[in-house]
Every structure is written in C-alpha cells, then in structure tokens.
Design a protein around this motif. Structure first.
Motif, PDB file in Angstrom:
ATOM      1  N   TYR A   1      41.934 -18.655  24.163  1.00  9.64           N
ATOM      2  CA  TYR A   1      40.399 -18.093  24.025  1.00  9.64           C
ATOM      3  C   TYR A   1      39.849 -17.599  22.942  1.00  9.64           C
ATOM      4  O   TYR A   1      40.645 -16.537  22.287  1.00  9.64           O
ATOM      5  CB  TYR A   1      40.434 -17.428  25.401  1.00  9.64           C
ATOM      6  CG  TYR A   1      40.449 -18.067  27.036  1.00  9.64           C
ATOM      7  CD1 TYR A   1      41.715 -18.077  27.093  1.00  9.64           C
ATOM      8  CD2 TYR A   1      39.111 -18.810  27.444  1.00  9.64           C
ATOM      9  CE1 TYR A   1      41.835 -18.859  28.234  1.00  9.64           C
ATOM     10  CE2 TYR A   1      39.091 -19.430  29.006  1.00  9.64           C
ATOM     11  CZ  TYR A   1      40.849 -19.459  29.097  1.00  9.64           C
ATOM     12  OH  TYR A   1      40.752 -19.586  30.604  1.00  9.64           O
TER      13      TYR A   1
ATOM     14  N   ASP B   1      35.591 -18.133  25.746  1.00 14.00           N
ATOM     15  CA  ASP B   1      35.448 -19.509  26.280  1.00 14.00           C
ATOM     16  C   ASP B   1      37.226 -19.851  24.850  1.00 14.00           C
ATOM     17  O   ASP B   1      37.410 -19.916  24.252  1.00 14.00           O
ATOM     18  CB  ASP B   1      33.758 -19.990  25.210  1.00 14.00           C
ATOM     19  CG  ASP B   1      33.862 -20.793  26.252  1.00 14.00           C
ATOM     20  OD1 ASP B   1      33.238 -20.773  27.027  1.00 14.00           O
ATOM     21  OD2 ASP B   1      34.373 -22.111  24.918  1.00 14.00           O
ATOM     22  N   GLN B   2      37.051 -21.513  25.863  1.00 10.95           N
ATOM     23  CA  GLN B   2      38.151 -21.928  24.726  1.00 10.95           C
ATOM     24  C   GLN B   2      37.397 -23.182  24.261  1.00 10.95           C
ATOM     25  O   GLN B   2      37.997 -23.871  23.368  1.00 10.95           O
ATOM     26  CB  GLN B   2      39.117 -23.086  26.265  1.00 10.95           C
ATOM     27  CG  GLN B   2      39.935 -21.712  26.646  1.00 10.95           C
ATOM     28  CD  GLN B   2      40.275 -22.907  27.703  1.00 10.95           C
ATOM     29  OE1 GLN B   2      39.942 -23.670  29.144  1.00 10.95           O
ATOM     30  NE2 GLN B   2      41.811 -22.780  27.858  1.00 10.95           N
ATOM     31  N   LYS B   3      36.189 -23.111  23.464  1.00  6.33           N
ATOM     32  CA  LYS B   3      35.533 -23.449  22.123  1.00  6.33           C
ATOM     33  C   LYS B   3      36.597 -22.613  21.230  1.00  6.33           C
ATOM     34  O   LYS B   3      37.134 -21.846  20.938  1.00  6.33           O
ATOM     35  CB  LYS B   3      34.213 -23.397  22.024  1.00  6.33           C
ATOM     36  CG  LYS B   3      33.740 -23.559  22.733  1.00  6.33           C
ATOM     37  CD  LYS B   3      31.752 -23.639  22.939  1.00  6.33           C
ATOM     38  CE  LYS B   3      30.971 -24.991  24.236  1.00  6.33           C
ATOM     39  NZ  LYS B   3      31.660 -23.513  25.045  1.00  6.33           N
ATOM     40  N   THR B   4      36.597 -23.929  19.951  1.00  2.00           N
ATOM     41  CA  THR B   4      37.899 -23.248  19.543  1.00  2.00           C
ATOM     42  C   THR B   4      36.471 -22.675  17.786  1.00  2.00           C
ATOM     43  O   THR B   4      37.536 -22.689  16.788  1.00  2.00           O
ATOM     44  CB  THR B   4      39.047 -24.139  18.523  1.00  2.00           C
ATOM     45  OG1 THR B   4      37.957 -25.620  18.841  1.00  2.00           O
ATOM     46  CG2 THR B   4      39.619 -24.717  19.975  1.00  2.00           C
ATOM     47  N   TYR B   5      35.390 -22.865  18.509  1.00  2.00           N
ATOM     48  CA  TYR B   5      34.691 -22.413  16.885  1.00  2.00           C
ATOM     49  C   TYR B   5      33.900 -21.278  16.922  1.00  2.00           C
ATOM     50  O   TYR B   5      34.601 -20.184  18.036  1.00  2.00           O
ATOM     51  CB  TYR B   5      33.891 -24.053  16.717  1.00  2.00           C
ATOM     52  CG  TYR B   5      33.164 -24.137  17.791  1.00  2.00           C
ATOM     53  CD1 TYR B   5      33.265 -25.107  18.303  1.00  2.00           C
ATOM     54  CD2 TYR B   5      31.825 -23.770  17.979  1.00  2.00           C
ATOM     55  CE1 TYR B   5      33.141 -26.115  19.461  1.00  2.00           C
ATOM     56  CE2 TYR B   5      31.155 -24.559  19.321  1.00  2.00           C
ATOM     57  CZ  TYR B   5      31.528 -25.601  19.518  1.00  2.00           C
ATOM     58  OH  TYR B   5      30.920 -26.208  20.715  1.00  2.00           O
TER      59      TYR B   5
ATOM     60  N   LEU C   1      31.472 -18.524  17.645  1.00  2.00           N
ATOM     61  CA  LEU C   1      30.205 -18.572  18.838  1.00  2.00           C
ATOM     62  C   LEU C   1      29.511 -17.750  19.030  1.00  2.00           C
ATOM     63  O   LEU C   1      30.161 -15.959  19.367  1.00  2.00           O
ATOM     64  CB  LEU C   1      30.862 -18.624  20.552  1.00  2.00           C
ATOM     65  CG  LEU C   1      31.813 -19.681  20.792  1.00  2.00           C
ATOM     66  CD1 LEU C   1      32.430 -19.757  22.059  1.00  2.00           C
ATOM     67  CD2 LEU C   1      31.188 -21.334  20.801  1.00  2.00           C
TER      68      LEU C   1
ATOM     69  N   MET D   1      27.139 -20.328  25.252  1.00  2.00           N
ATOM     70  CA  MET D   1      28.548 -20.629  25.012  1.00  2.00           C
ATOM     71  C   MET D   1      29.590 -20.310  25.269  1.00  2.00           C
ATOM     72  O   MET D   1      30.159 -20.550  25.533  1.00  2.00           O
ATOM     73  CB  MET D   1      28.131 -20.852  23.437  1.00  2.00           C
ATOM     74  CG  MET D   1      27.400 -21.718  22.342  1.00  2.00           C
ATOM     75  SD  MET D   1      26.926 -23.030  22.878  1.00  2.00           S
ATOM     76  CE  MET D   1      28.048 -23.688  21.785  1.00  2.00           C
ATOM     77  N   TYR D   2      29.496 -19.797  26.348  1.00  5.16           N
ATOM     78  CA  TYR D   2      30.439 -18.325  26.497  1.00  5.16           C
ATOM     79  C   TYR D   2      30.922 -18.774  27.722  1.00  5.16           C
ATOM     80  O   TYR D   2      29.647 -18.611  28.794  1.00  5.16           O
ATOM     81  CB  TYR D   2      30.490 -17.194  26.552  1.00  5.16           C
ATOM     82  CG  TYR D   2      31.056 -16.511  25.242  1.00  5.16           C
ATOM     83  CD1 TYR D   2      29.891 -16.412  24.078  1.00  5.16           C
ATOM     84  CD2 TYR D   2      32.484 -16.074  24.270  1.00  5.16           C
ATOM     85  CE1 TYR D   2      30.533 -15.994  22.625  1.00  5.16           C
ATOM     86  CE2 TYR D   2      32.478 -16.006  23.843  1.00  5.16           C
ATOM     87  CZ  TYR D   2      32.203 -16.091  22.117  1.00  5.16           C
ATOM     88  OH  TYR D   2      31.709 -15.427  21.347  1.00  5.16           O
TER      89      TYR D   2
END
Length: 124
Positions: free
Chosen positions: A32, A99-103, A105, A110-111
């Motif tokens: 995360y 969050d598990q997005k990789t960019y 934030l 977005m979370y």
C-alpha cells in the motif's frame, strides 16, 4: 483490505513537535502507498504527505515542507508523520489513508482506506 488506526495527536504549543502514528492491520502493508491528510476546522480535507510502498519516495505539501516528515516501517506495519515547528494553522483532525495504486496520490478521493482521525491542536 486494511484497517488503519491513528494515534499521537494532542495539544501542543506553537513551535512544539508531535509524532503521529498510523498502525495498519494485515500482512500486506508494504503493498500500500500511504498518505496523511488533515481537515482544519471549518475547511475541506487537504493533502499533507505521501509515501511510496518502499518508503523510497515521499512528497509533502508546500505548507508543511521542511517542518513535517512522513516515514514508514513496513516491519511494524506503521506509517509516521513527524511534525516539528508546529503552528496554530496546523490545528486539524489528521487522517492516514492507504491504497494499492502504485503512483503518487495527493487527492483524497484516490485512497480506498481511511483511519478514524486524530486531533492535533496547536495553541499560540
């Protein structure tokens, strides 16, 4: 899924320091990205700081840059916010988010996961 619990808030005089902690449940904390946000009284929630999954990349809002530092300890499933030289305008409820997005934030929408918040009050 991850559960987040913040701690470390309180009342401090201007110029003082606090360290906030955010403990995460689960065994995949390192997957995360993490962020800190705050909601000042009567205002919208705003971005404070971001840290990548490994901790190798961070970003701080201009209003806190040079005073606040985000860090993480993946072995302890915890992200920190070291706050120095506190000002009355730093008074807010502080939230951690994951969050598990990789960019990078910096927008709260977005979370996916949020803690309950911890109050920080800075007196003048």
């Amino acid at each position: 899924q991850v559960q987040l619990v913040e701690s470390g808030g309180g009342l401090v005089q201007a110029g003082g320091s606090l360290r906030l902690s955010c403990a995460a449940s689960g065994r995949t904390f390192s997957s995360y990205v993490m962020g800190w946000f705050r909601r000042p009284p009567g205002k919208e929630r705003e971005f404070v700081a971001f840290i990548s999954r490994s901790g190798g990349s961070t970003l701080h809002a201009a209003s806190v840059k040079g005073r606040f530092t985000i860090s993480r300890d993946n072995a302890k499933n915890t992200v920190y916010l070291q706050m120095n030289s506190l000002k009355p305008e730093d008074t807010a409820v502080y939230y951690c988010a994951a969050d598990q997005k990789t960019y990078v934030l910096t927008t709260s929408s977005m979370y996916a996961y949020w803690g309950q918040g911890t109050q920080v009050t800075v007196s003048s």
